[in-house]
Design a protein around this motif. Structure first.
Motif: not given
Length: 425
Positions: A307-308, A281-285, A243-246
């Motif tokens: 982070x969420x 992959x965490x953002x900010x890497x 349904x969604x990418x999430x």
């Protein structure tokens, strides 16, 4: 007899001036030699380079040796010049000898040899080391005494000659060295080397494909439509979601599905079994860190999450490599549309969703990249509202016109060319 003695004094004076020139040139040559080329030659077992490297390990001793020798020679030359002056001109000869010797030493024993050594440091330093190394052993007691006194004064300022670490380069200094290499390094290789250094300053958000542009398959779609999308996909990896990418299920390698697809044996069960786990992959890497992580985990693609845990975009190994080697065909980005279109009047039409780093690289611009990652985001941050129609503005020194706004985002922007003076700057 006096004439012979005077001639002998002139010869001795000439020899002393030559020795003074040797010490002056050696000092400049030793201190001007390229430390990185010297280290390279030493690693190649070049005997002269090894001698110079050994002498430069303790520059305080080397400088002490050279200055002791230079001052002894100059003092001796001054004494002999004074004797010559008195013999030839009487009492006024002292003034003549002082002025004349100063001029001779300045020209022939200082400026000329030091200029030569500065221009050709290796040609001076390497032969000089043959004499300086044994001379250091002979005069070591005097050099040691002088160094003890000078090092004591240096320690008052928190400086220790024993803890001298030699030369090292920061990333910015190394970038300058690469740019200054000129013809020694091909331009394409320079660009690649600088690209490696720039990986430290960029994060995965700078190059990721935004979530709204990620190509994927919805497992709940009509099966015929899903098979059609799979068969016509230009990508070798697709995200499968519900349904969604999430609600992402994993990545599909389309090569694994070619045979069952051709044999018409592909089913949803086959599709779900072919799904590979998602690499997050965490953002900010930083890109440099992520490149190593891809290598360690044997992964080539991953989803960037905040982070969420919400999915923000997609990054591939190819995206990172493009930052180093430049653009090449990838299996994720759709190149069927042009993001930058030059116009006959010299302006450029740019898609609002273009990545600012790509825009800067393609058009040699300097839009800030420490905030929004797209041109649309940068303009909206500046305006603090969504424009309702055509609008002209100047942002970061660049004139632009908003051409099209659609779905609450700027779709097309016209960039006006910089003046020649601004571009050259």
């Amino acid at each position: 007899m006096d004439a012979i003695a005077t001639s002998t004094l002139f010869i001795i004076l000439g020899v002393l001036i030559f020795i003074s020139a040797y010490f002056s040139g050696s000092e400049t040559g030793m201190m001007s030699v390229n430390p990185y080329r010297l280290k390279h030659l030493a690693n190649e077992k070049n005997k002269a380079a090894i001698r110079v490297s050994q002498l430069l390990k303790r520059p305080d001793r080397l400088i002490g040796l050279i200055l002791i020798g230079n001052n002894l020679v100059n003092i001796a030359a001054s004494a002999i010049a004074t004797v010559i002056g008195l013999r030839l001109f009487g009492d006024i000869g002292i003034a003549i000898a002082t002025f004349g010797l100063t001029l001779v030493i300045l020209v022939f024993a200082e400026v000329t040899p030091k200029t030569l050594a500065a221009l050709h440091p290796e040609r001076v330093a390497f032969p000089s080391s043959v004499i300086l190394k044994p001379l250091l052993k002979v005069l070591y007691p005097m050099v040691w005494l002088v160094n003890q006194v000078t090092n004591t004064f240096l320690k008052l300022f928190g400086i220790s000659a024993e803890q001298h670490q030699g030369n090292s380069l920061s990333a910015e200094e190394l970038r300058t060295v690469v740019h200054e290499a000129g013809a020694l390094i091909p331009e394409q290789h320079q660009s690649m080397l600088v690209g490696v250094l720039d990986l430290e300053h960029a994060t995965v958000e700078d190059i990721m494909i935004p979530r709204n542009e990620i190509s994927g398959l919805d497992v709940n779609d009509d099966w015929k439509q899903l098979v059609r999308q799979l068969a016509n996909s230009p990508h070798s990896r697709l995200l499968l979601y519900r349904d969604t990418i999430d609600d992402a299920l994993g990545f599909l390698n389309t090569r694994d599905l070619v045979r069952p697809l051709l044999k018409k044996q592909l089913t949803k069960a086959t599709l779900l079994r072919a799904v590979r786990d998602i690499y997050y992959i965490p953002e900010g890497t930083p890109l440099s860190t992520q490149l190593l992580k891809f290598q360690a985990s044997k992964e080539r693609i991953g989803l960037v999450v905040d982070e969420y845990g919400d999915i923000q975009g997609l990054v591939t190994l190819e995206d990172i490599l493009e930052e180093v080697v430049g653009d090449f065909t990838t299996d994720v980005i759709d190149d069927n549309h042009e993001e930058i279109i030059a116009q006959p009047d010299g302006t450029v039409l740019v898609e609002g969703g273009i990545n600012l780093r790509d825009l800067n690289r393609e058009l040699q611009l300097n839009f800030p990249t420490n905030g929004p990652k797209t041109l649309n985001g940068l303009v909206l941050e500046y305006l603090e509202e969504i424009p309702q129609g055509s609008l002209s503005l100047k942002l970061a020194g660049y004139k632009m016109e908003i051409v099209e706004v659609q779905d609450n985002m700027i779709k097309t922007i016209r960039l006006f060319p910089l003046s020649k003076k601004r571009r050259d700057h």
